[in-house]
Write a protein that holds these residues in place. Structure first.
Motif, mmCIF file in Angstrom:
data_model
loop_
_atom_site.group_PDB
_atom_site.id
_atom_site.type_symbol
_atom_site.label_atom_id
_atom_site.label_comp_id
_atom_site.label_asym_id
_atom_site.label_seq_id
_atom_site.Cartn_x
_atom_site.Cartn_y
_atom_site.Cartn_z
ATOM 1 N N SER A 228 8.986 -6.891 27.497
ATOM 2 C CA SER A 228 9.877 -7.631 28.379
ATOM 3 C C SER A 228 10.712 -6.680 29.231
ATOM 4 N N THR A 229 10.858 -5.452 28.792
ATOM 5 C CA THR A 229 11.496 -4.463 29.676
ATOM 6 C C THR A 229 10.586 -3.269 29.948
ATOM 7 N N TYR A 230 9.655 -3.010 29.025
ATOM 8 C CA TYR A 230 8.762 -1.856 29.194
ATOM 9 C C TYR A 230 7.570 -2.197 30.086
ATOM 10 N N THR A 231 7.207 -1.241 30.921
ATOM 11 C CA THR A 231 5.882 -1.216 31.530
ATOM 12 C C THR A 231 5.137 -0.112 30.814
ATOM 13 N N TYR A 232 3.980 -0.409 30.277
ATOM 14 C CA TYR A 232 3.231 0.588 29.518
ATOM 15 C C TYR A 232 2.358 1.383 30.481
ATOM 16 N N LEU A 233 2.445 2.689 30.353
ATOM 17 C CA LEU A 233 1.791 3.581 31.309
ATOM 18 C C LEU A 233 0.634 4.335 30.667
ATOM 19 N N LEU A 234 -0.399 4.562 31.466
ATOM 20 C CA LEU A 234 -1.497 5.434 31.061
ATOM 21 C C LEU A 234 -1.540 6.552 32.094
ATOM 22 N N ASN A 235 -1.325 7.776 31.657
ATOM 23 C CA ASN A 235 -1.189 8.917 32.558
ATOM 24 C C ASN A 235 -0.213 8.618 33.698
ATOM 25 N N GLY A 236 0.882 7.966 33.351
ATOM 26 C CA GLY A 236 1.943 7.709 34.315
ATOM 27 C C GLY A 236 1.724 6.488 35.191
ATOM 28 N N LEU A 237 0.609 5.800 35.020
ATOM 29 C CA LEU A 237 0.311 4.664 35.895
ATOM 30 C C LEU A 237 0.381 3.339 35.148
ATOM 31 N N PRO A 238 0.955 2.316 35.790
ATOM 32 C CA PRO A 238 0.973 0.980 35.187
ATOM 33 C C PRO A 238 -0.437 0.366 35.226
ATOM 34 N N PRO A 239 -0.662 -0.693 34.456
ATOM 35 C CA PRO A 239 -2.017 -1.256 34.358
ATOM 36 C C PRO A 239 -2.648 -1.560 35.709
ATOM 37 N N ALA A 240 -1.884 -2.095 36.637
ATOM 38 C CA ALA A 240 -2.461 -2.499 37.923
ATOM 39 C C ALA A 240 -2.976 -1.301 38.717
ATOM 40 N N SER A 241 -2.395 -0.136 38.491
ATOM 41 C CA SER A 241 -2.830 1.037 39.250
ATOM 42 C C SER A 241 -4.111 1.634 38.689
ATOM 43 N N ASN A 242 -4.440 1.244 37.476
ATOM 44 C CA ASN A 242 -5.753 1.537 36.887
ATOM 45 C C ASN A 242 -6.176 3.002 36.985
ATOM 46 N N TRP A 243 -5.542 3.858 36.212
ATOM 47 C CA TRP A 243 -6.012 5.241 36.123
ATOM 48 C C TRP A 243 -7.518 5.245 35.802
ATOM 49 N N THR A 244 -8.268 6.070 36.504
ATOM 50 C CA THR A 244 -9.717 6.079 36.289
ATOM 51 C C THR A 244 -10.231 7.490 36.036
ATOM 52 N N GLY A 245 -11.052 7.614 35.002
ATOM 53 C CA GLY A 245 -11.755 8.865 34.733
ATOM 54 C C GLY A 245 -13.239 8.656 34.989
ATOM 55 N N LEU A 246 -13.824 9.556 35.747
ATOM 56 C CA LEU A 246 -15.243 9.391 36.100
ATOM 57 C C LEU A 246 -16.160 10.049 35.063
ATOM 58 N N PHE A 247 -17.358 9.514 34.947
ATOM 59 C CA PHE A 247 -18.372 10.111 34.066
ATOM 60 C C PHE A 247 -19.748 9.928 34.677
ATOM 61 N N ARG A 248 -20.688 10.718 34.209
ATOM 62 C CA ARG A 248 -22.101 10.470 34.504
ATOM 63 C C ARG A 248 -22.735 9.893 33.259
ATOM 64 N N ARG A 249 -23.649 8.998 33.453
ATOM 65 C CA ARG A 249 -24.272 8.319 32.304
ATOM 66 C C ARG A 249 -24.731 9.311 31.246
ATOM 67 N N ARG A 250 -24.482 8.961 30.024
ATOM 68 C CA ARG A 250 -24.879 9.719 28.837
ATOM 69 C C ARG A 250 -24.074 11.003 28.638
ATOM 70 N N GLU A 251 -23.112 11.238 29.503
ATOM 71 C CA GLU A 251 -22.229 12.375 29.234
ATOM 72 C C GLU A 251 -21.349 12.066 28.031
#
Ligand SMILES: [Cu+2]
Length: 638
Positions: A228-251
């Motif tokens: 209710s007061t916290y925004t939970y961050l992943l690598n400093g970004l809120p959910p809507a900003s969607n931090w993304t890590g790229l991969f190649r298949r089977r890596e």
């Protein structure tokens, strides 16, 4: 980033800033900020963050094992600051806790941290001053090992989870102190009551509510501060900003999870991918595979995943109380998203969390005289752990008392000798003035799970309300709200260190501490005494092997962190017990650890819920010099 091979000196420069940040996604107001803009997704909301080098999280510090770290920290704030290197074994003066290791870094000052890097792994750093950590003063730290790692991966990402609030932490604390449930909107309602009546019957429901009423606590008090007061961050970004890590298949992708939350545990899963744990607390472990894990505050878990499909996967990190989530994505191409799961219903605490688990008979009935409490909900199933003595016995009180190892018969401090900081040279046994119990170690084999103990009633005074009746190991339980979804959840009894300890002797002494709190008055302490009232450090002898037993007499989980030494978590695996810098202690849980502190000086030991620490769930262990003398630190023994 990674310096050339050899034992060089790795120099880094950091500066603590206080920044006005524009929540509309604007740029940092600093030319020094080379990191991505901080976009918190509440249009028009602004707040002051306290950052390292202008970003949340602060910059990744990367070193190589065997180097000497040389880190210049300049304070550009108008208040004192500090950096503690969480999980690093550093000389005492470099540990960074104001009042314990040094006097802090004053405004305008530059403090040079310099220490050898004696270990490898994923760690993090954060302020140990005031509430700066809640305001963004934290970042990841990686030490690459000298030896090749025992697992392989093709790429890696740091995944740092944290909690951000636009409210000032002082205001948050003030709100909770005034009204315990200020941020807890998920309270039980009348309709919940009738739902429970339908489900378990009227008598059981009334019994349940009666017990909770007596404990003066809401049965859904999982977290103090919520979404209710916290925004939970992943690598400093809120959910809507969607931090993304790229991969190649089977890596094979290594994800270095760090929980930098000031008050939030996270339950993490990546639907469609199983995760294999390879490091915990920065230490190699035997690989164990699962679908979800709960990461306690201040912990680090390195997992490896291997996406085989050409699609996006969501990294979903629900707050333990289900009031919000952090979210990111692993994807083969930028801009892709995967379905974001719905958050699960909030978990409830149950009789188990009141330390009544052992009173559950084989049919789920509580054998409390005169009260039929069958069917009362518990937050977790009784552990199917054959090594746990007493699980199969009839749940009658006299037998339970007999099963107890050594009931801790209250903390009658008046009858115990006082202890000064210089008194720890001999093999002192007794109770310190701060309520800490020190006893000759019992004969239980090192590495075994502690046996359950009946508490002799609430003896911690007004600082403690709702003392657990019975405390026992809960390491084999996934925790409240986990383990019933049909997928595998990591539990601590699954974690073994990669290489068994070469020496794994019994401890010379046992030190027992009780985590205490008064939930209604929002007081947190150890042994019923808050740190500011605890007169002396707890003395330890250099090189002495100790068993540290932490008993949670409160009904919240506490992530306990010991500075300066790794603790071997006694999870039943003997010399394969994992080494940790932080241990979660569930409600009504009794956790034992082994440690052999060698680095002299005062070392902090505290709950890593920022407010719990601030209010007094904090102690100092004073490790003697090799000759037995004590060096009085900044916080001193006064
Ligand atoms: Cu705590």
């Amino acid at each position: 980033m990674t310096p050339s091979a050899g034992f060089g000196v790795a120099r880094k420069r950091l500066a603590a800033h206080s920044r006005c940040r524009n929540a509309r996604g604007g740029q940092q107001q600093s030319r020094r900020a080379r990191h991505r803009p901080l976009a918190i997704g509440f249009a028009g909301r602004r707040s002051i963050a306290t950052t390292i080098n202008g970003s949340i999280p602060g910059p990744l510090l990367r070193f190589r094992e065997g180097e000497r770290a040389n880190i210049h920290v300049t304070n550009r704030l108008r208040e004192d600051t500090s950096i503690h290197w969480h999980g690093l074994l550093v000389p005492n003066a470099m540990d960074g806790v104001p009042g314990v290791n040094f006097s802090g870094i004053h405004p305008g000052q530059t403090f040079v941290y310099e220490f050898p890097l004696r270990q490898y792994g994923t760690y993090w750093y954060h302020s140990h001053s005031g509430f700066q950590e809640q305001l963004g003063h934290y970042g990841p730290l990686i030490i690459d090992p000298l030896e090749p790692e025992p697992f392989q991966y093709d790429r890696e990402y740091v995944v740092m989870l944290s909690d951000w609030s636009f409210e000032n932490p002082l205001k948050i604390l003030d709100n909770i102190k005034k009204q315990r449930s200020y941020y807890n909107f998920q309270r039980r309602t009348v309709s919940d009551f009738f739902k429970d009546v339908d489900r378990v019957g009227l008598r059981a429901t009334i019994a349940d509510r009666w017990e909770w009423g007596k404990m003066r606590m809401s049965p859904i008090d999982i977290s103090d501060v919520t979404g209710s007061t916290y925004t939970y961050l992943l690598n400093g970004l809120p959910p809507a900003s969607n931090w993304t890590g790229l991969f190649r298949r089977r890596e094979r992708v290594r994800l270095r999870f760090i929980n930098a939350g000031a008050g939030s545990y996270f339950d993490v899963r990546i639907p469609g991918l199983e995760m294999t744990l390879v490091q915990a607390s920065g230490q190699h472990v035997q690989p164990v595979t699962f679908d979800e894990f709960r990461i306690e505050i201040a912990q680090t878990f390195d997992v490896i995943v291997q996406p085989t499909e050409d699609r996006a996967y969501t990294i979903f990190a629900e707050s333990m109380d289900r009031s919000g989530h952090a979210r990111g994505t692993l994807a083969p191409r930028a801009g892709m998203t995967a379905e974001v799961p719905k958050r699960r219903p909030r978990p409830t605490l149950g009789m188990m969390d009141m330390g009544m688990a052992m009173r559950m008979g084989g049919h789920g009935e509580l054998a409390m005289p005169g009260m039929d409490m069958s069917g009362v909900q518990t937050s977790a199933r009784p552990a199917a752990d054959a090594t746990m003595a007493g699980m199969d016995m009839p749940a009658t009180a006299p037998k339970l008392a007999a099963a107890a190892v050594s009931g801790h018969a209250g903390h009658d401090m008046s009858s115990m000798p006082g202890m000064g900081a210089s008194g720890g040279r001999g093999a002192f046994e007794g109770t310190l003035r701060d309520g800490t119990i020190i006893r000759a170690s019992n004969l239980r084999a090192p590495g075994t799970i502690p046996e359950p103990v009946i508490h002799a009633g609430s003896t911690h005074g007004s600082a403690s309300a709702g003392t657990a009746m019975e405390t026992r190991s809960r390491l084999s339980e996934p925790g409240a709200g986990l383990g019933e979804d049909g997928w595998r959840v990591l539990v601590w009894t699954d974690v073994k260190r990669l290489t068994p300890a070469e020496t794994f002797g019994p401890p010379a002494r046992e030190i027992e501490l009780h985590l205490t709190g008064n939930m209604e008055r929002y007081m947190w302490s150890i042994n019923g005494i808050k740190y500011s009232d605890a007169p002396d450090p707890i003395p330890l002898k250099h090189g002495e092997r100790i068993r540290l037993t932490i008993v949670n007499d409160s009904m919240m989980a506490h992530p306990m962190h010991l500075h300066g030494v790794f603790m071997e978590l006694k999870n039943g695996h003997g010399p394969e017990c994992p080494c940790v810098h932080t241990v979660n202690v569930k409600p009504a849980e009794r956790v034992s650890l082994l440690a052999t502190p060698v680095d002299p000086g005062p070392w902090a030991f505290h709950c890593h819920v920022l407010f719990h620490m601030d209010l007094g769930m904090f102690r100092v262990f004073q490790v003697s010099e090799p000759d037995g003398s004590m060096t009085v630190g900044e916080g001193g023994a006064s």
